[in-house]
Design a protein around this motif. Sequence first.
Motif, short mmCIF file in Angstrom:
data_model
loop_
_atom_site.label_atom_id
_atom_site.label_comp_id
_atom_site.label_asym_id
_atom_site.label_seq_id
_atom_site.Cartn_x
_atom_site.Cartn_y
_atom_site.Cartn_z
N GLY A 116 42.94 118.89 34.84
CA GLY A 116 44.28 119.33 34.50
C GLY A 116 45.06 119.85 35.69
N GLY A 117 44.50 119.74 36.87
CA GLY A 117 45.22 120.15 38.06
C GLY A 117 45.11 121.62 38.38
N ILE A 118 44.10 122.27 37.80
CA ILE A 118 43.88 123.68 38.14
C ILE A 118 42.91 123.73 39.31
CG2 ILE A 118 42.84 125.82 37.30
CD1 ILE A 118 43.90 125.06 34.52
N ASP B 126 50.71 130.58 18.84
CA ASP B 126 51.69 129.48 18.94
C ASP B 126 51.87 129.04 20.39
OD1 ASP B 126 51.99 129.62 16.20
OD2 ASP B 126 53.58 131.13 16.36
N ARG B 127 50.78 128.89 21.09
CA ARG B 127 50.75 128.43 22.49
C ARG B 127 51.50 129.36 23.44
NH1 ARG B 127 48.60 123.24 22.01
NH2 ARG B 127 48.95 122.61 24.17
N LYS B 128 51.77 130.57 22.97
CA LYS B 128 52.56 131.50 23.77
C LYS B 128 51.69 132.74 24.08
CE LYS B 128 56.52 134.28 23.21
NZ LYS B 128 57.06 134.97 22.08
N ILE C 156 49.99 134.69 37.94
CA ILE C 156 48.85 134.66 37.02
C ILE C 156 49.30 134.14 35.67
CG2 ILE C 156 47.20 136.13 35.77
CD1 ILE C 156 47.16 137.93 38.32
N THR C 157 50.46 134.59 35.22
CA THR C 157 51.00 134.11 33.95
C THR C 157 51.14 132.59 33.97
OG1 THR C 157 52.21 136.18 33.80
CG2 THR C 157 52.86 134.43 32.29
N GLU C 158 51.63 132.08 35.10
CA GLU C 158 51.75 130.62 35.26
C GLU C 158 50.40 129.94 35.08
OE1 GLU C 158 53.28 129.01 39.02
OE2 GLU C 158 54.92 130.48 38.78
N GLN C 159 49.38 130.53 35.72
CA GLN C 159 48.03 129.97 35.64
C GLN C 159 47.53 129.94 34.20
OE1 GLN C 159 45.86 128.66 37.98
NE2 GLN C 159 47.60 128.68 39.37
N LYS D 199 49.09 127.27 32.29
CA LYS D 199 48.43 126.00 32.63
C LYS D 199 47.15 125.83 31.81
CE LYS D 199 49.39 124.51 37.30
NZ LYS D 199 48.89 124.58 38.69
N LEU D 200 46.39 126.93 31.72
CA LEU D 200 45.13 126.89 30.95
C LEU D 200 45.42 126.53 29.50
CD1 LEU D 200 42.75 129.88 31.77
CD2 LEU D 200 42.36 127.47 32.17
#
Lengths: 408, 660
Positions: A121-123, A210-212, A243-246, A249-250
């Motif tokens: 997934g590009g992590i 909800d993916r959030k 970190i939130t971005e990471q 991504k997860l």
Amino acid sequence: MHTKDQQKGYIAILGWSLRCIDALERFDRRYVIVAPQWAEDYATQHDIPFISWDFERLNDRSFELATRLNEMGVDVAIPLFEETVEWAGAVNSVLMGNPRLLGQSMLFRDKSLMKRRAQLGGIRVGIFEEAMDQTDVIRFLKRVNQTLLKLDGDPNDPIHFKAFDKAGCLGHRVIRSPDDVAAIADDEFPALLESHLDGWEFAVEAWIKDRKIQFLNISEYVTLGYSVFVPATPELEKYRAKITEQIEKLIEVFDIDFGFIHPEYFVTNDGTMYFGEVAYRPPGFNAFELMERAYGFNAYQALVLAFDPKATQEELDAFFPTPVKDAKGHAGCFGVYPRRRVVSELSIPPETENDPYFEFHELAPPMESKVTKRTAFGTHWGLVYFFGEDPHRLRDLLKAQEDLDFYL
Amino acid sequence: MTTSLQDDTLDPIMRSFEHVLSQLSGASFAGKATYQGRMLDTIKRLLKHPSGIAAIEPRIGELEQAGIFEGTDWAVPSSLVPGMVGNTLRMAEPRTVALECISLLRFLAAARDEKAQPSLPTEHARHFLAQVLALNLDRILGAHHEAARIKAGELDSAVDALLKHILANVGTEGILGQLVDEVWRILRQRPIQVDHVKSMILQIALAMKEEGQSFSASDTRLGADRLISALFGPTELCREDPGLEVYRDRLGAADTGTLQAEATGMARAMHDTGLVSDYHAAFLRFVLESGQGHLVSDALGLSSTGLDSLRCYQALVQQLIEVAVRQGTAQAVLGIALMLERGILYSPPIAPSLWRLLGARLTPTSESALIAAFGADPTPHQRLVAGVMMLLGLPLGIGQGNNPTCQAARALSMWALNDPDYLLWQLAQATSNDRVIMHFEGQSLDSALLPAGLALHTPLDADPVSVVLVPHLDRIYAEMGRLVAGRGEDPHRWINPELHGWWVGREFHIAVDVATGKLHAYDQFIRDFHKAYHPFHNGNEPVIHPQPAGIAVTDSQGSFIGWHAISIIRVALDQSGVMRVYFFNPNNDSGQDWGHGIVVSTQGNGERLGEASLPFEQFTSRLYIFHDDGLKTASEVPVDEDQITSIRELALQSWAQNRH
């Protein structure tokens, strides 16, 4: 007992934890505990809704459990321990009519699959490989150090050896030389090998709905396997956006709609994040307790909200505080390992007990006097809790505990 | 009131307390147990804090509401048994001790306020606490037992403070009788240090003043009256405790007959109780200052022996009184009287040694040690002279305090008894050079150059001579231990004769194998002890010098606690025809229960002041080391096998259980 709201979700908890039961007793959701038979007597005596279940091996009976829970009207199953994660996946795929959940839980249970999925997934992850036996470990150690342009005789960079499917630090070894490899028993294979990443290791606890991301906590490790505190120092918190971005991504890569994740990362000097691993259950090192101390919310109740399909966004918003800003202070804990080979008594060092940040400990008196030699990062003998305003003082205090004897 | 310093350290504990209490009270039944442990830890920290009890007290109701007792044996207070409290406080792990403390505070709340505990009537709560206090008098009295000292738990002093706090609140009614008996029992051992006894008598006095009516049991009343009057009003002119100044005025106005009556009255009270009133000290100083020295012998209560000593050494004794007998050191009067009775002044070096002591100038180190232990008034020198008088008068009254220095205390007592000249020489070395030099197998050991021994700091809770000498002796003892460490046998074989004196028998007997700790030739050991000490088996030879011996101390359950140094003083038949060993235990209170019916007697079985005693068999069953002079006995009588077997059984049931 809190009155239960029939309109809200009905929760099954996979695993036995008195703290969790306590949280549920004081919450408005109906619940049932699914746990091994040894807990049944206690549950019956105390009127705890209980299903006796053997989680040893995931087998066809997962469907039986799912059906039974379904008939009771249960909406979702929440895993408490590593061993119940795929059970929850299997049960939830039936309860929610979503077969993907089982596959997803398998990813969380296998450290090697997990890393591959992240990489795909590009992590960013470190170098890793599966090992079937000792020769694999030695080859990986050599290859990693060749890559680092080390010459024969230079001290090796260490590699990490981790059991595929164990929680946290269980079965985690640091390997520096072929001698270390010889100490690994055959039954510890297969295992995951990872290159060592120099950097700052930390953990994240994220409640997702909800993916959030509903609430994101950063737990700062002072020393891996020994100590952690919440919220992190400003130096680490400044990476919060990254970190939130990471984590987002997860969520994408692992296709997480809801629930709770507990990933570990390294951040290197240049600010690059490396993904270590992720678990789909409460962290072992009692970060839940620390969050309750720092923020005042009950993390088990938060867990229920994140899993309950009937929980609303308003409910979640009202439940969670604002990270960092709403913290009343910093809460940390230290995992104690006896430092001596032979111990006879538990004795809290006066410098610990008299420190204004010290709160209490959950250390048990020694059961036997001989301390088993620690080969891997084993299980600590209990935790010591601290709380105070100054994160740096807390960090130094936790570090200082490493040089003290709690068992004499 | 608490100081701000204490509040600074109390605040963080209170913060944890509030947090954990809110967790506990918020917890459901399932969570209670998981939060009780941390609550008790926080309470434990509070208990150890000087203002902790005051901080916890108002919160007892909340703690109970929150569920601190839920699911435990303490849940129903009315079913608790006072007799079990002491053991829990002594033996249990710290959390249980903390819980017991909270439970006691709950009783105290109920005893004070009818509404605090609806299920616990005030009367019941008071009765419960009174029983607990009476059963734990040793802790309130501050008498330290060997068992308690070795097993000292982290909460011990906090528990002592709590019990004293409860005593102060509940009052002494109901426990007074037991208290009075206990004080008498201790006083009959004639300890040198009586401060804790005095403070108990003060408690009794205050209690009797308050609750005079209800305190009517006549025997107890009489016993208590004798104690109180001995301290606060021993004679006619000071009966109502008028204060020293008024008393001196009255003496100045008294006629000869009255003064004579005062003198005999003072002496009677002193010899009756072993306590010396400050009025007694004032009286002695008055008669000397007013040129009526002929009253001294009556005031000291001397027999013809003592009187003769006094007449031979009048100037010396007057000087000793002048220096040592002051307000605060009144006990020296008893020391002087008993020293005169012992006749030791007739031994040529003693009187000059005492003159040397009277003229001595103490080193700053000695002075500051004495000041640290006793304060600056009377002066360190006066304090020391008083201490020497008490030690020479009551050689068996010395105690080790709460210090692991039984060897040193035993040595001091032995010298005071047997070789006072040597004791005074050691003291002179220490006070003028800050060092004591002794020799071990020809090698000289200088205490000033040696590292610390068993005691990490100067003992502050001991008598003046110990305060000065014990640090030196302790270091020398430890060094001797180091010198023989490699020899593979019990070090006391060599240390005892070298440390104590030539008279310690060079033949050494030990019941255990040092390498394994197992019993070794135990039957022979028992037989040898009979041949060396039992008058029926050794040709009726008395014990000539006090001999060091080692005891395996056991607790009241008979379980092994540790090795302890004592000295054997005599072996003789008591008035009922039982052969007993009379011995000195440097422990502060010899009356101990060693389990399985072996209770050390301190009075009523022919003991002299300060002696402890046990029937020969019982004593032998706890003995593990003794010395023998190696002389052939005139007529040996063999020891019955039955006797040996029964002694062996007593040992095997207790300390030797895992050693065979």
